[in-house]
Motif scaffolding. Structure first.
Motif, PDB file in Angstrom:
ATOM      1  N   ASP A 156       0.803  -1.225   0.000  1.00 35.09           N
ATOM      2  CA  ASP A 156       0.000   0.000   0.000  1.00 35.09           C
ATOM      3  C   ASP A 156       0.835   1.275   0.000  1.00 35.09           C
ATOM      4  OD1 ASP A 156       0.940  -0.427   2.551  1.00 35.09           O
ATOM      5  OD2 ASP A 156      -0.948  -0.046   3.582  1.00 35.09           O
ATOM      6  N   VAL A 157       2.146   1.150  -0.154  1.00 27.62           N
ATOM      7  CA  VAL A 157       3.022   2.318  -0.235  1.00 27.62           C
ATOM      8  C   VAL A 157       3.244   2.664  -1.709  1.00 27.62           C
ATOM      9  CG1 VAL A 157       5.402   3.086   0.093  1.00 27.62           C
ATOM     10  CG2 VAL A 157       4.172   2.018   1.970  1.00 27.62           C
ATOM     11  N   THR A 158       3.286   3.937  -2.021  1.00 24.39           N
ATOM     12  CA  THR A 158       3.464   4.385  -3.404  1.00 24.39           C
ATOM     13  C   THR A 158       4.778   5.136  -3.577  1.00 24.39           C
ATOM     14  OG1 THR A 158       2.401   6.542  -3.076  1.00 24.39           O
ATOM     15  CG2 THR A 158       0.961   4.656  -3.584  1.00 24.39           C
ATOM     16  N   GLY A 159       5.163   5.351  -4.836  1.00 20.40           N
ATOM     17  CA  GLY A 159       6.335   6.163  -5.116  1.00 20.40           C
ATOM     18  C   GLY A 159       6.243   7.557  -4.536  1.00 20.40           C
ATOM     19  N   PRO A 160       5.108   8.258  -4.719  1.00 16.59           N
ATOM     20  CA  PRO A 160       4.964   9.584  -4.093  1.00 16.59           C
ATOM     21  C   PRO A 160       5.115   9.552  -2.572  1.00 16.59           C
ATOM     22  CG  PRO A 160       3.357   9.351  -5.837  1.00 16.59           C
ATOM     23  CD  PRO A 160       4.033   8.008  -5.709  1.00 16.59           C
ATOM     24  N   ASP A 161       4.644   8.486  -1.919  1.00 14.54           N
ATOM     25  CA  ASP A 161       4.866   8.368  -0.470  1.00 14.54           C
ATOM     26  C   ASP A 161       6.352   8.427  -0.158  1.00 14.54           C
ATOM     27  OD1 ASP A 161       2.208   7.983   0.546  1.00 14.54           O
ATOM     28  OD2 ASP A 161       2.245   5.905  -0.114  1.00 14.54           O
ATOM     29  N   VAL A 162       7.124   7.629  -0.897  1.00 14.57           N
ATOM     30  CA  VAL A 162       8.554   7.524  -0.613  1.00 14.57           C
ATOM     31  C   VAL A 162       9.274   8.826  -0.943  1.00 14.57           C
ATOM     32  CG1 VAL A 162      10.678   6.299  -1.245  1.00 14.57           C
ATOM     33  CG2 VAL A 162       8.560   5.020  -0.870  1.00 14.57           C
ATOM     34  N   ILE A 163       8.872   9.494  -2.021  1.00 18.12           N
ATOM     35  CA  ILE A 163       9.488  10.783  -2.364  1.00 18.12           C
ATOM     36  C   ILE A 163       9.293  11.785  -1.231  1.00 18.12           C
ATOM     37  CG2 ILE A 163       9.306  12.774  -3.905  1.00 18.12           C
ATOM     38  CD1 ILE A 163       8.666  10.702  -6.146  1.00 18.12           C
ATOM     39  N   HIS A 201       0.210  -2.440   9.409  1.00 23.14           N
ATOM     40  CA  HIS A 201      -1.207  -2.226   9.657  1.00 23.14           C
ATOM     41  C   HIS A 201      -1.767  -1.320   8.555  1.00 23.14           C
ATOM     42  CE1 HIS A 201       0.246  -3.409  13.659  1.00 23.14           C
ATOM     43  NE2 HIS A 201      -0.989  -3.863  13.853  1.00 23.14           N
ATOM     44  N   PRO A 202      -3.059  -1.395   8.268  1.00 18.14           N
ATOM     45  CA  PRO A 202      -3.639  -0.519   7.241  1.00 18.14           C
ATOM     46  C   PRO A 202      -3.370   0.950   7.550  1.00 18.14           C
ATOM     47  CG  PRO A 202      -5.188  -2.229   7.868  1.00 18.14           C
ATOM     48  CD  PRO A 202      -4.057  -2.322   8.838  1.00 18.14           C
ATOM     49  N   LEU A 203      -3.037   1.700   6.542  1.00 21.24           N
ATOM     50  CA  LEU A 203      -2.755   3.124   6.724  1.00 21.24           C
ATOM     51  C   LEU A 203      -4.059   3.903   6.832  1.00 21.24           C
ATOM     52  CD1 LEU A 203       0.187   3.435   4.168  1.00 21.24           C
ATOM     53  CD2 LEU A 203       0.332   3.414   6.661  1.00 21.24           C
ATOM     54  N   PRO A 204      -4.110   4.912   7.708  1.00 22.17           N
ATOM     55  CA  PRO A 204      -5.370   5.613   7.985  1.00 22.17           C
ATOM     56  C   PRO A 204      -5.752   6.687   6.982  1.00 22.17           C
ATOM     57  CG  PRO A 204      -3.650   6.496   9.362  1.00 22.17           C
ATOM     58  CD  PRO A 204      -3.026   5.350   8.607  1.00 22.17           C
ATOM     59  N   HIS A 205      -4.929   6.891   5.955  1.00 26.39           N
ATOM     60  CA  HIS A 205      -5.206   7.978   5.016  1.00 26.39           C
ATOM     61  C   HIS A 205      -4.726   7.534   3.641  1.00 26.39           C
ATOM     62  CE1 HIS A 205      -6.240  12.212   4.320  1.00 26.39           C
ATOM     63  NE2 HIS A 205      -5.261  12.232   3.431  1.00 26.39           N
ATOM     64  N   PRO A 206      -5.408   7.929   2.551  1.00 29.21           N
ATOM     65  CA  PRO A 206      -4.962   7.536   1.214  1.00 29.21           C
ATOM     66  C   PRO A 206      -3.645   8.185   0.837  1.00 29.21           C
ATOM     67  CG  PRO A 206      -6.780   9.088   1.077  1.00 29.21           C
ATOM     68  CD  PRO A 206      -6.659   8.702   2.521  1.00 29.21           C
ATOM     69  N   PRO A 207      -2.942   7.636  -0.160  1.00 31.87           N
ATOM     70  CA  PRO A 207      -1.652   8.207  -0.561  1.00 31.87           C
ATOM     71  C   PRO A 207      -1.831   9.538  -1.263  1.00 31.87           C
ATOM     72  CG  PRO A 207      -2.286   6.482  -2.081  1.00 31.87           C
ATOM     73  CD  PRO A 207      -3.290   6.450  -0.948  1.00 31.87           C
ATOM     74  N   PRO A 208      -0.775  10.341  -1.358  1.00 28.93           N
ATOM     75  CA  PRO A 208      -0.874  11.615  -2.086  1.00 28.93           C
ATOM     76  C   PRO A 208      -1.081  11.373  -3.559  1.00 28.93           C
ATOM     77  CG  PRO A 208       1.412  11.147  -1.531  1.00 28.93           C
ATOM     78  CD  PRO A 208       0.578  10.101  -0.825  1.00 28.93           C
ATOM     79  N   ALA A 209      -1.759  12.302  -4.198  1.00 32.15           N
ATOM     80  CA  ALA A 209      -1.998  12.181  -5.635  1.00 32.15           C
ATOM     81  C   ALA A 209      -0.770  12.513  -6.451  1.00 32.15           C
ATOM     82  CB  ALA A 209      -3.165  13.080  -6.031  1.00 32.15           C
ATOM     83  N   ALA A 210       0.137  13.306  -5.868  1.00 31.42           N
ATOM     84  CA  ALA A 210       1.348  13.727  -6.573  1.00 31.42           C
ATOM     85  C   ALA A 210       2.467  13.851  -5.554  1.00 31.42           C
ATOM     86  CB  ALA A 210       1.119  15.057  -7.280  1.00 31.42           C
ATOM     87  N   PRO A 211       3.734  13.723  -6.006  1.00 36.37           N
ATOM     88  CA  PRO A 211       4.858  13.740  -5.067  1.00 36.37           C
ATOM     89  C   PRO A 211       5.185  15.101  -4.479  1.00 36.37           C
ATOM     90  CG  PRO A 211       5.631  13.490  -7.312  1.00 36.37           C
ATOM     91  CD  PRO A 211       4.140  13.375  -7.361  1.00 36.37           C
TER      92      PRO A 211
END
Length: 213
Positions: A156-163, A201-211
């Motif tokens: 459930d982790v995205t590239g924008p999360d990591v950036i 554990h499930p993350l409480p908020h959706p990922p960002p739409a952009a980095p």
């Protein structure tokens, strides 16, 4: 806009003479240090003094301070993207992502990536800088995807999360940077453990739409 006012941060089309190339290299190094210390308020006079050249030489290479800042931002983005591209072929994708994040954090610790924060919208919108940003975003996304394919990073982790997380370890350790300059490595360890699938554990908020905003 008049052509001479356009930000041109790409390397010169023709090779520079050896002395001019040395001046440009010294100038970028001095400007990096001054911008790191003073942000966008760094003065051209102080940059020239640190580089051991005259202000006229600064303006021959870069017509404005924004041109100079843009060249530094471009250089940093290209460097970190090249490192990520080299790591895309690694057999252990999880280790490759950790190595990439370690290198990125080292550059943040040296205030390299903080130039993105100091840069004006005009610098970031310049085509060469914008393309370099997109290149880096793509590299990070590919590193994350490969690590997920190998089960090294939670799904459930995205590239924008990591950036957005790349600067977090150094920022967390910044109050103690002078007394404990390696403390950021501890927080990178905490961050990377949070990327692992074990015990996630499930993350409480959706990922960002952009980095970036």
């Amino acid at each position: 806009m008049h052509p001479t006012n356009r930000l041109e941060t790409a390397p010169p089309a023709r090779p520079l003479r050896a002395d001019a190339a040395r001046n440009r290299e010294a100038l970028l190094a001095a400007a990096s240090a001054e911008f790191a210390a003073h942000g966008a308020d760094a003065s051209v006079a102080d940059i020239a003094r640190r580089a051991g050249i005259g202000k006229g030489t600064v303006f021959r290479h870069f017509p404005t301070k924004e041109h100079l800042l843009g060249a530094i931002v471009l250089d940093r983005l290209v460097t970190i993207s090249e490192l990520g591209e080299d790591l895309l072929g690694a057999g252990d994708a999880g280790r490759a992502l950790l190595e990439f994040l370690t290198a990125a954090c080292e550059r943040v610790q040296q205030l390299d990536l903080s130039f993105l924060l100091a840069a004006s919208p005009a610098v970031l919108a310049e085509p060469a800088v914008s393309a370099a940003q997109e290149r880096m975003f793509g590299v990070v996304g590919a590193l994350v995807a490969r690590a997920q394919e190998q089960g090294a990073v939670r799904a459930d982790v995205t590239g924008p999360d990591v950036i957005l997380l790349m600067c977090a370890p150094s920022h967390a350790a910044s109050p103690l940077q002078d007394s404990d300059p390696g403390l950021w490595r501890r927080y990178l360890g905490v961050l990377f453990d949070g990327l692992r699938p074990e015990g996630a554990h499930p993350l409480p908020h959706p990922p960002p739409a952009a980095p970036v905003p």
